[in-house]
Design a protein around this motif. Structure first.
Motif, PDB file in Angstrom:
ATOM      1  N   SER A  64      -3.970 -55.239 -14.480  1.00  0.00           N
ATOM      2  CA  SER A  64      -3.409 -56.200 -15.433  1.00  0.00           C
ATOM      3  C   SER A  64      -4.343 -57.375 -15.696  1.00  0.00           C
ATOM      4  CB  SER A  64      -2.068 -56.725 -14.913  1.00  0.00           C
ATOM      5  OG  SER A  64      -2.249 -57.511 -13.747  1.00  0.00           O
ATOM      6  N   ARG A  65      -5.293 -57.639 -14.787  1.00  0.00           N
ATOM      7  CA  ARG A  65      -6.174 -58.795 -14.918  1.00  0.00           C
ATOM      8  C   ARG A  65      -7.548 -58.446 -15.471  1.00  0.00           C
ATOM      9  NH1 ARG A  65      -5.519 -62.282  -9.399  1.00  0.00           N
ATOM     10  NH2 ARG A  65      -6.582 -63.825 -10.699  1.00  0.00           N
ATOM     11  N   SER A  66      -7.771 -57.187 -15.832  1.00  0.00           N
ATOM     12  CA  SER A  66      -9.120 -56.721 -16.150  1.00  0.00           C
ATOM     13  C   SER A  66      -9.287 -56.392 -17.627  1.00  0.00           C
ATOM     14  CB  SER A  66      -9.445 -55.468 -15.326  1.00  0.00           C
ATOM     15  OG  SER A  66      -9.330 -55.731 -13.948  1.00  0.00           O
ATOM     16  N   SER A  67     -10.350 -56.924 -18.219  1.00  0.00           N
ATOM     17  CA  SER A  67     -10.730 -56.499 -19.560  1.00  0.00           C
ATOM     18  C   SER A  67     -11.712 -55.330 -19.503  1.00  0.00           C
ATOM     19  CB  SER A  67     -11.335 -57.659 -20.344  1.00  0.00           C
ATOM     20  OG  SER A  67     -12.392 -58.269 -19.629  1.00  0.00           O
ATOM     21  N   LEU A  68     -12.371 -55.162 -18.358  1.00  0.00           N
ATOM     22  CA  LEU A  68     -13.195 -53.985 -18.078  1.00  0.00           C
ATOM     23  C   LEU A  68     -12.712 -53.458 -16.730  1.00  0.00           C
ATOM     24  CD1 LEU A  68     -15.676 -52.397 -19.209  1.00  0.00           C
ATOM     25  CD2 LEU A  68     -17.096 -53.775 -17.677  1.00  0.00           C
ATOM     26  N   VAL A  89      -2.283 -51.794 -17.744  1.00  0.00           N
ATOM     27  CA  VAL A  89      -3.604 -52.023 -18.324  1.00  0.00           C
ATOM     28  C   VAL A  89      -3.460 -52.769 -19.648  1.00  0.00           C
ATOM     29  CG1 VAL A  89      -5.737 -50.941 -19.118  1.00  0.00           C
ATOM     30  CG2 VAL A  89      -4.431 -49.888 -17.257  1.00  0.00           C
ATOM     31  N   PRO A  90      -4.179 -53.891 -19.840  1.00  0.00           N
ATOM     32  CA  PRO A  90      -4.093 -54.629 -21.103  1.00  0.00           C
ATOM     33  C   PRO A  90      -4.551 -53.770 -22.284  1.00  0.00           C
ATOM     34  CG  PRO A  90      -5.166 -55.952 -19.404  1.00  0.00           C
ATOM     35  CD  PRO A  90      -5.046 -54.562 -18.845  1.00  0.00           C
ATOM     36  N   SER A  91      -4.016 -54.061 -23.433  1.00  0.00           N
ATOM     37  CA  SER A  91      -4.317 -53.250 -24.621  1.00  0.00           C
ATOM     38  C   SER A  91      -5.781 -53.318 -25.021  1.00  0.00           C
ATOM     39  CB  SER A  91      -3.442 -53.699 -25.795  1.00  0.00           C
ATOM     40  OG  SER A  91      -3.680 -55.073 -26.088  1.00  0.00           O
ATOM     41  N   HIS A  92      -6.474 -54.421 -24.697  1.00  0.00           N
ATOM     42  CA  HIS A  92      -7.865 -54.595 -25.107  1.00  0.00           C
ATOM     43  C   HIS A  92      -8.859 -54.062 -24.080  1.00  0.00           C
ATOM     44  CE1 HIS A  92      -7.007 -58.024 -22.470  1.00  0.00           C
ATOM     45  NE2 HIS A  92      -8.300 -58.023 -22.198  1.00  0.00           N
ATOM     46  N   ALA A  93      -8.379 -53.533 -22.960  1.00  0.00           N
ATOM     47  CA  ALA A  93      -9.265 -53.168 -21.849  1.00  0.00           C
ATOM     48  C   ALA A  93     -10.060 -51.898 -22.157  1.00  0.00           C
ATOM     49  CB  ALA A  93      -8.460 -52.973 -20.570  1.00  0.00           C
ATOM     50  N   VAL A  94     -11.260 -51.873 -21.614  1.00  0.00           N
ATOM     51  CA  VAL A  94     -12.075 -50.656 -21.582  1.00  0.00           C
ATOM     52  C   VAL A  94     -11.970 -50.083 -20.176  1.00  0.00           C
ATOM     53  CG1 VAL A  94     -14.413 -49.710 -21.728  1.00  0.00           C
ATOM     54  CG2 VAL A  94     -13.655 -51.442 -23.363  1.00  0.00           C
ATOM     55  N   ILE A  95     -11.684 -48.800 -20.069  1.00  0.00           N
ATOM     56  CA  ILE A  95     -11.478 -48.164 -18.774  1.00  0.00           C
ATOM     57  C   ILE A  95     -12.624 -47.208 -18.500  1.00  0.00           C
ATOM     58  CG2 ILE A  95      -9.958 -46.734 -17.361  1.00  0.00           C
ATOM     59  CD1 ILE A  95      -8.498 -48.373 -20.410  1.00  0.00           C
ATOM     60  N   ILE A  96     -13.263 -47.371 -17.351  1.00  0.00           N
ATOM     61  CA  ILE A  96     -14.408 -46.554 -16.956  1.00  0.00           C
ATOM     62  C   ILE A  96     -14.051 -45.784 -15.691  1.00  0.00           C
ATOM     63  CG2 ILE A  96     -16.827 -46.562 -16.253  1.00  0.00           C
ATOM     64  CD1 ILE A  96     -17.083 -49.297 -17.609  1.00  0.00           C
ATOM     65  N   SER A  97     -14.232 -44.469 -15.731  1.00  0.00           N
ATOM     66  CA  SER A  97     -14.013 -43.649 -14.544  1.00  0.00           C
ATOM     67  C   SER A  97     -15.346 -43.167 -13.990  1.00  0.00           C
ATOM     68  CB  SER A  97     -13.138 -42.441 -14.885  1.00  0.00           C
ATOM     69  OG  SER A  97     -13.148 -41.497 -13.828  1.00  0.00           O
ATOM     70  N   VAL A  98     -15.530 -43.300 -12.677  1.00  0.00           N
ATOM     71  CA  VAL A  98     -16.714 -42.754 -12.018  1.00  0.00           C
ATOM     72  C   VAL A  98     -16.353 -41.542 -11.159  1.00  0.00           C
ATOM     73  CG1 VAL A  98     -17.899 -44.977 -12.047  1.00  0.00           C
ATOM     74  CG2 VAL A  98     -16.570 -44.331 -10.035  1.00  0.00           C
ATOM     75  N   ALA A  99     -15.174 -40.976 -11.373  1.00  0.00           N
ATOM     76  CA  ALA A  99     -14.720 -39.814 -10.600  1.00  0.00           C
ATOM     77  C   ALA A  99     -15.475 -38.568 -11.063  1.00  0.00           C
ATOM     78  CB  ALA A  99     -13.221 -39.615 -10.771  1.00  0.00           C
ATOM     79  N   ALA A 100     -16.160 -37.910 -10.153  1.00  0.00           N
ATOM     80  CA  ALA A 100     -16.962 -36.740 -10.494  1.00  0.00           C
ATOM     81  C   ALA A 100     -16.089 -35.629 -11.063  1.00  0.00           C
ATOM     82  CB  ALA A 100     -17.703 -36.237  -9.256  1.00  0.00           C
ATOM     83  N   GLY A 101     -16.521 -35.085 -12.200  1.00  0.00           N
ATOM     84  CA  GLY A 101     -15.859 -33.934 -12.786  1.00  0.00           C
ATOM     85  C   GLY A 101     -14.584 -34.219 -13.551  1.00  0.00           C
ATOM     86  N   TYR A 102     -14.148 -35.472 -13.578  1.00  0.00           N
ATOM     87  CA  TYR A 102     -12.858 -35.795 -14.188  1.00  0.00           C
ATOM     88  C   TYR A 102     -13.075 -36.097 -15.676  1.00  0.00           C
ATOM     89  CZ  TYR A 102      -8.009 -37.471 -13.936  1.00  0.00           C
ATOM     90  OH  TYR A 102      -6.648 -37.630 -14.072  1.00  0.00           O
ATOM     91  N   PRO A 103     -12.606 -35.232 -16.584  1.00  0.00           N
ATOM     92  CA  PRO A 103     -12.937 -35.378 -18.006  1.00  0.00           C
ATOM     93  C   PRO A 103     -12.137 -36.472 -18.707  1.00  0.00           C
ATOM     94  CG  PRO A 103     -11.509 -33.492 -17.688  1.00  0.00           C
ATOM     95  CD  PRO A 103     -11.816 -34.014 -16.311  1.00  0.00           C
TER      96      PRO A 103
END
Length: 277
Positions: A64-68, A89-103
């Motif tokens: 809730s506190r993250s824009s990235l 997750v805020p509506s303006h947030a960019v979400i980055i996954s570093v989980a291997a293999g997760y599309p």
């Protein structure tokens, strides 16, 4: 790009610490702009002690506190994490996954309101010494400004390349798993030096610096590795004798197979294999 936003990390393992260290070392953000969550007390306490940032066991609070927002958890638990944070997750947030293999398609399924703000990342462990390389793949509607935000984060710990998502499993097999292959090579080179009579501490320095120097030559000269190899291998000399032994041992074919096997395993993880490791 990072100074005017807040960055949150769900999962406080090695990659999260590498990114936090890189961001703070370069002055790209302050500790007050960074947040992290993890179920393990020792990890939370370690981040708080070393970097002074806010840590919690509550994933929803960080989301809730993250824009990235960086999802730095194992692929086996990411479905559960997405379900937990989906409404936070805020509506303006960019979400980055570093989980291997997760599309990205699975990320979008778990975060349907953020399907256009998703990034799949594959950094590698040399990021911990700010000498990593990260491949990024973007959701179709991400937009250049948000793509730059993602790049800026990983540029704090090394080089960044952008690839089509269909190539991310190959990236995982090469640069994601690759440091382990190089560690084996360094160990083997040092063992060879010891076998030839060198003290182990000296053999390890020679082996590690040789690999580092060779990699720098490839990067700085822009020449094909085969041409650089040929410069070292003089006719009838020591190097060509050693290269002959490597060819007999199928070193190149074995490394190619290792990359292929790791890429295949990455693809299996993306299918939701619960027996992953």
């Amino acid at each position: 790009m990072l100074t005017d936003q807040t960055t949150g990390f769900i999962g406080a393992g090695n990659m999260t610490e590498a990114l936090i260290g890189g961001v703070l070392h370069g002055g790209h953000a302050t500790a007050a702009q960074l947040f992290a969550s993890d179920p393990r007390v020792d990890r939370r306490d370690g981040l708080k002690r070393r970097y002074g940032l806010h840590v919690t066991a509550d994933n929803r609070e960080v989301a809730s506190r993250s824009s990235l927002l960086v999802l730095s958890v194992e692929p086996q638990v990411l479905d559960e994490v997405l379900a937990e944070i989906a409404t936070s997750v805020p509506s303006h947030a960019v979400i980055i996954s570093v989980a291997a293999g997760y599309p990205i398609s699975r990320l979008a399924k778990g975060l349907p309101n953020h399907a256009g703000s998703l990034v799949r990342a594959m950094p590698n462990t040399p990021s911990s010494v700010r000498a990593g390389v990260t491949a990024l793949a973007f959701s179709a509607d991400l937009g250049e400004q948000n793509a730059q935000r993602a790049r800026a984060l990983f540029e704090c710990v090394g080089q960044v390349v952008t690839v089509e998502e269909r190539l991310m499993d190959a990236v995982t097999g090469l640069s994601g798993s690759g440091p382990a292959y190089i560690f084996v090579l360094i160990e083997a080179l040092a063992d060879g030096g010891v076998k030839a009579g060198l003290p182990r501490p000296i053999a390890e320095v020679l082996a590690a610096q040789t690999v580092l120097g060779a990699a720098k030559m490839v990067q700085d000269t822009g020449e094909h590795p085969a041409r650089l190899k040929d410069r070292v291998a003089s006719p009838g000399g020591t190097t060509i004798a050693g290269l002959h032994v490597l060819e007999q041992g199928r070193v190149r074919a074995t490394l190619m197979s290792a990359v292929e096997a790791a890429a295949k395993r990455s693809a299996e993880l993306g299918l939701g294999d619960e027996n992953s490791s």
